[in-house]
Design a protein around this motif. Structure first.
Motif, PDB file in Angstrom:
ATOM      1  N   UNK A   1       2.081   6.684  -2.300  1.00  0.00           N
ATOM      2  CA  UNK A   1       3.244   7.405  -2.881  1.00  0.00           C
ATOM      3  C   UNK A   1       2.566   8.027  -4.305  1.00  0.00           C
ATOM      4  N   UNK A   2       1.616   7.230  -4.933  1.00  0.00           N
ATOM      5  CA  UNK A   2       0.903   7.739  -5.949  1.00  0.00           C
ATOM      6  C   UNK A   2      -0.418   8.679  -5.864  1.00  0.00           C
TER       7      UNK A   2
ATOM      8  N   UNK B   1       0.755  -1.150   0.271  1.00  0.00           N
ATOM      9  CA  UNK B   1       0.043  -0.075   0.047  1.00  0.00           C
ATOM     10  C   UNK B   1       0.773   1.257   0.128  1.00  0.00           C
ATOM     11  N   UNK B   2       2.149   1.001   0.280  1.00  0.00           N
ATOM     12  CA  UNK B   2       3.137   2.037  -0.077  1.00  0.00           C
ATOM     13  C   UNK B   2       2.794   2.908  -1.347  1.00  0.00           C
ATOM     14  N   UNK B   3       2.897   1.873  -2.256  1.00  0.00           N
ATOM     15  CA  UNK B   3       2.757   2.585  -3.844  1.00  0.00           C
ATOM     16  C   UNK B   3       1.307   3.228  -3.905  1.00  0.00           C
TER      17      UNK B   3
ATOM     18  N   UNK C   1      -1.600   7.929   6.394  1.00  0.00           N
ATOM     19  CA  UNK C   1      -0.370   8.297   6.042  1.00  0.00           C
ATOM     20  C   UNK C   1       0.489   7.546   6.680  1.00  0.00           C
ATOM     21  N   UNK C   2       1.383   6.813   5.972  1.00  0.00           N
ATOM     22  CA  UNK C   2       1.941   5.625   6.608  1.00  0.00           C
ATOM     23  C   UNK C   2       3.012   6.123   7.544  1.00  0.00           C
ATOM     24  N   UNK C   3       3.393   7.547   7.402  1.00  0.00           N
ATOM     25  CA  UNK C   3       4.654   7.830   8.297  1.00  0.00           C
ATOM     26  C   UNK C   3       3.857   8.253   9.534  1.00  0.00           C
TER      27      UNK C   3
ATOM     28  N   UNK D   1      10.917   9.538  -1.735  1.00  0.00           N
ATOM     29  CA  UNK D   1      11.122   9.101  -3.182  1.00  0.00           C
ATOM     30  C   UNK D   1      11.484  10.358  -4.080  1.00  0.00           C
ATOM     31  N   UNK D   2      12.580  10.213  -4.926  1.00  0.00           N
ATOM     32  CA  UNK D   2      12.696  11.254  -6.005  1.00  0.00           C
ATOM     33  C   UNK D   2      11.473  11.276  -6.948  1.00  0.00           C
TER      34      UNK D   2
END
Lengths: 660, 342
Positions: free
Chosen positions: B117-118, B112-114, B126-128, B329-330
């Motif tokens: 991020x998208x 689910x990070x993806x 918010x995973x953070x 991520x960049x």
């Protein structure tokens, strides 16, 4: 092998295995009988208890309980028009009409016996098929799956009644099955921004709504009981039940064929257990001499799905034990039990641990036999429940329906979905007499068909149709589709479209609106995700407009002098006020659960409903307290099932004010 | 009218008694003032949300952890609640939105990070910010190629004459994302075929409809043992019994290190356990401790061993650190990911 067979049987007769077997049988029938609570629910609850059990006892408990769910479920399907589990949905189609015709005994007797016979045949097949198991399972790839789903869908065209109505419902079901994220393209379709809908419109809450809730709305509005008690003769009922049992053997060809179909559908992963009942109902319809009467109470329409949904259990064990590939979602839960026991499905289950495999097979066979035989004497008493007054039945069945909807995936939104389909089912199925079966078949099979078609095209291109097994199925498909055509030709039916009455007109207009909306949305999707929706929406629009055509013609040309009277809705006697009242009660139930949660609100709901319908205080309080004990004590504390908390209790806990 | 009043009064009385009765077996008010935080959990019900349907590895680990937590939070009852859907996003949302009092915890997969991020529309977390309990099991992930194909190394797939086919359950699933990321990292000529939900992937491999398989250790090893596929790349964590299989972080080409690191980190994070954000420190310490004790409990370890699974404990702070790394991520990686999920 004989040794393992006998060892397997003997291991069940030890008390630590026999007790779970009998307990599981009892639980399976009970949970199956209660509308809403289905097979996966029971399995999921029982899994934690198996941590400390040995393998034989574990599977004795799990398999016996799961196998009997559809047996118990068939009884509520027949008596109350509410399938006890999703897999009994096809049984209501002729089961409940039989009850209304005063033939509840025959129906229930036939259902239970068919279940028993189907279950045993399923197990025998399981064992017999072991040597050829692998090639059999592997013979079915995406092309074959696609053809199977097409076969299932083609049944829609044969289902009795008005062809246009059936087709329209079928198309609507097919289109709604596409709601959600398409796995092939990743395109999210028709979800209106709700992530809840990403996995589609779930079949169990839908079935609960269309059958259980709509029947309760109907009952609540009309008053009285499901079936008016004119005279009740106990001995007559017993005789009826025996007659039903014998019917299973009179139609043994059908019973046997449907058991085989059930086994096949069971061992093919991905089709879902619900398909089995409909497939066989359709098969019975197409092969019966009395097919004109299907939908009005034909016993074959009860025998066919019931034999299949029990034989399916034997079928789905094949790939589960054989390769660890679950045939149905319930088998996926069973694999969890394998893990807990430290067992690995695969070849060893047929070599070193053959005795365990046999004990599993014996469990299913014995559970079916014991359960069925134990149930038969009780059914004469159970059939009396149809005379129970509506004021008691409505709140109780509503409660279970809503409980079942929530327990399916622990999403509150499923309760709202059930309510929606309840209202839809009442107006469209009960009042306007649109057949529910095509809709459900479409909903179950639509997306599976599309996914398999797309994969087949990707891997093989259109040549996929030329593979041997696929070709056979194409032929069967053409035969299946030709049924309604031959019927029409033989009877020289004129295709006429009657002028629609106001409610029907409104419904068709709404459907056209929703089809146009979906069509518009489809054009915004990626091409590969757009194709199938458009292919389905266009014919659906055509049929809808055809149904509308007499009204449109009338609108433009002026009224026709010799109009025929259109169908009179079944509920013609119910007043709009009554109907609105019941629907408001249903909405209140859902809203109350949202606000206060199951445990607090439902007992209150029961009390309020009973009192406003003039039931006496002692009974109302008793039922209310029993409900509370059931929800809090039984579900929450004993079975450790999470019930929706409710907004206010959650708020109270969040602020450390009060804990529940 | 009078009757209605009486009825509604009685209804309210019943509700009130329900509130009281409901409270009797479980909790007392103002437990928040207790000095010893463990006593907060006495007679409370904890819900452990498993973001998948029952059955399967996530569910199994969830139930093991539930048993353990119940033991180490004495007096509590831990109930497993399966909340499937949306690629585990629905379950993760529910964990995130629950009250941060320790009575709701849960598990999902790192894929689910993806979604975050998208900026996928369904993601409401918010995973953070999650309160991380830690990880219970870390599996290596493999790319395995069919034994009947001529390919022996990952580099061979670069020059494959026709696209090498791999199954996935659907666009956006872990296998699918993994495959597309590997394609980007190594420039290999592979094609993901989505639509093989659940058990159908196994069938596809067995039938030979596809040329290989991407997945976690338990799923892929099944096919390896049947002699159908052999692993030619692993990432996340090195499999003890397959040290010779190349490890992604060691062989990723220079320009693609960031994506490779993301892929590797997601596998490493695996199937973490989390609680809602903003949990008071004392409560956080208590449940993290109970989680740790669970994963070191001999009985729990034995149950996992019986099921042929290994429990690997990573602490909450470890998982949190990894998550924060991964979320940074960049832009070029983010735009690649966005293209990937389309």
């Amino acid at each position: 092998m004989i040794e393992a067979c006998l060892l397997g049987l003997m291991s069940l007769f030890k008390p630590d295995a026999l007790m779970p077997l009998l307990l599981g049988t009892f639980l399976g029938v009970m949970v199956g009988f209660i509308p809403g609570l289905g097979g996966n629910f029971l399995l999921a609850i029982l899994i934690p208890f198996t941590f400390k059990m040995n393998p034989v006892a574990t599977f004795a408990l799990l398999l016996s309980s799961h196998s009997l769910i559809t047996t118990g479920g068939s009884i509520s399907a027949i008596l109350f028009n509410t399938p006890g589990s999703g897999m009994n949905a096809a049984t209501v189609l002729d089961g409940f009409p039989m009850t209304k015709n005063g033939q509840a005994g025959q129906a229930v007797g036939a259902a239970i016996t068919a279940s028993m016979v189907g279950g045993v045949i399923g197990v025998v097949a399981l064992l017999g098929v072991i040597p050829v198991m692998k090639p059999m399972v592997l013979a079915f790839g995406p092309p074959e799956f696609f053809m199977l789903t097409m076969l299932g869908i083609s049944v829609i065209s044969s289902l009795g009644g008005n062809l246009a109505k059936g087709l329209l419902m079928g198309f609507v079901g097919l289109i709604l099955s596409l709601v959600g994220q398409d796995p092939i393209s990743g395109q999210v379709r028709f979800t209106f921004g709700q992530i809840y809908l990403w996995n589609g419109i779930k079949i169990i809450p839908t079935v609960l709504g269309i059958f259980a809730i709509s029947e309760m709305i109907h009952l609540g509005a009309k008053g009285g009981s499901l079936v008016e008690a004119t005279s009740y003769i106990p001995r007559q009922v017993v005789r009826d039940i025996m007659q039903g049992c014998r019917a299973v053997f009179r139609y043994f060809g059908l019973t046997f064929r449907c058991s085989l179909i059930g086994i096949v559908i069971g061992f093919l992963p991905g089709l879902g257990g619900e398909a089995a009942g409909f497939f066989c109902y359709g098969h019975a319809l197409q092969t019966s001499k009395k097919r004109e009467n299907f939908g009005n109470g034909e016993i074959e329409g009860v025998i066919a799905p019931e034999a299949a949904n029990n034989s399916k259990e034997g079928g789905c064990l094949i790939p589960t034990i054989g390769f660890g590939i679950p045939g149905t979602s319930a088998m996926a839960i069973l694999l969890g039990a394998f893990m807990i026991q430290g067992l690995v499905p695969g070849p060893q289950m047929f070599t070193e641990r053959l005795d365990l495999t046999f004990s599993m097979a014996w469990t299913v066979a014995l559970a079916n036999l014991i359960g069925g035989l134990a149930l038969l004497p009780l059914t004469s008493q159970l059939t009396r429940l149809v005379f129970l007054r509506g004021t008691l039945m409505v709140p109780i069945i509503l409660m279970f329906a809503v409980l079942g909807a929530y327990s399916y995936a622990n999403h509150f939104a499923d309760i709202t979905l059930t309510l929606f389909f309840g209202i839809f089912g009442y107006f469209v199925v009960k009042r306007l007499r649109y057949p529910p079966a095509p809709f459900l078949i479409g909903l179950v099979l639509g997306r599976i068909a599309e996914t398999n078609l797309q994969i087949s095209l990707k891997i093989y291109g259109w040549q996929f149709l030329l593979q041997p097994l696929t070709l056979v199925m194409v032929f069967l498909l053409l035969v299946s589709l030709s049924f309604p055509v031959f019927k029409a030709v033989r009877q020289k039916t004129k295709i006429t479209f009657d002028r629609l009455k106001r409610e029907d007109l409104f419904f068709v207009a709404v459907v056209i609106g929703f089809l146009l909306l979906f069509l518009l949305l489809s054009f915004g999707y990626k091409p590969i995700a757009r194709t199938v929706p458009v292919i389905l929406i266009l014919p659906a629009l055509a049929i809808a407009f055809l149904r509308l055509s007499p009204n449109l013609i009338e609108f433009f040309k002026g009224p026709d002098k010799d109009r025929k009277k259109a169908d009179i809705p079944e509920d013609a006697g119910s007043q709009p006020a009554e109907i609105t009242r019941v629907i408001l009660w249903c909405c209140a139930l859902v809203a109350g659960i949202w606000l206060l949660g199951f445990v607090l609100f439902v007992p209150v709901f029961i009390l309020l409903y009973l009192k406003t319908h003039k039931e006496k205080w002692p009974l109302a309080i008793l039922l209310s307290v029993l409900t509370f004990v059931l929800l809090k004590g039984f579900f929450l504390m004993l079975l450790k099932v999470h019930l929706y908390q409710g907004y206010i209790p959650d708020l109270l806990m969040r602020h450390d004010i009060f804990y529940f | 009218m009078k009757k209605l009043c009486v009825i509604s009064l009685l209804g309210m009385a019943l509700m009130l008694s329900g509130l009281i009765l409901g409270a009797l077996p479980s909790g007392k008010t103002a437990e928040v003032f207790a000095k010893d935080d463990l006593s907060f959990f006495k007679r409370k019900t904890i819900v452990l949300i498993v973001s998948t349907r029952p059955g399967g590895d996530y569910d199994f680990f969830g139930r093991l952890v539930a048993r353990g937590m119940q033991k180490y939070l004495p007096g509590s009852t831990v109930i497993v609640k399966n909340v499937p859907g949306g690629g585990m996003v629905i379950g993760a949302n529910e964990i995130y939105k629950a009250a941060p009092n320790g009575l709701t915890i849960g598990t999902f997969n790192s894929g689910i990070i993806v979604g975050q991020l998208t900026k996928s529309p369904g993601v409401h977390f918010d995973l953070a910010k999650f309160t991380w309990l830690g990880n219970a099991a870390v599996f290596p992930r493999f790319l395995a190629i069919g034994t009947k194909t001529p390919y022996k190394k990952i580099e061979d797939l670069k020059t494959a004459p026709t696209p090498v086919k791999f199954p996935s359950s659907g666009v956006g699933s872990s296998a699918h994302n993994d495959g597309l990321m590997l394609k980007e990292i190594f420039g290999i000529n592979i094609e993901m075929i989505p639509g093989y939900g659940g058990a159908r992937t196994d069938m596809a491999v067995m039938r030979g409809d596809v040329d290989g398989r991407i997945g976690s250790y338990p799923s892929v090893m099944k096919n390896v043992k049947e002699g159908l596929v052999r692993p030619i790349l692993q990432w996340g964590v090195k499999a003890d019994d397959l040290p010779e299989v190349p490890f992604l972080p060691e062989i990723a080409p220079a320009g693609k290190k960031k994506i490779a690191a993301l892929l590797d980190a997601m596998a490493f994070i695996g199937r973490p356990f989390a609680a809602p954000p903003n949990m008071p420190e004392a409560r956080k310490k208590t449940i993290r401790k109970a989680f740790e004790q669970t994963l070191k409990d001999p009985e729990i370890l034995a149950m996992a061993k019986k099921a042929q699974r290994t429990l690997t404990y990573h602490t909450g702070p470890d998982v949190e650190k990894k998550i924060l790394e991964v979320l940074d991520q960049p832009p070029e990686v983010i735009s690649f990911l966005k293209k990937m999920v389309e």
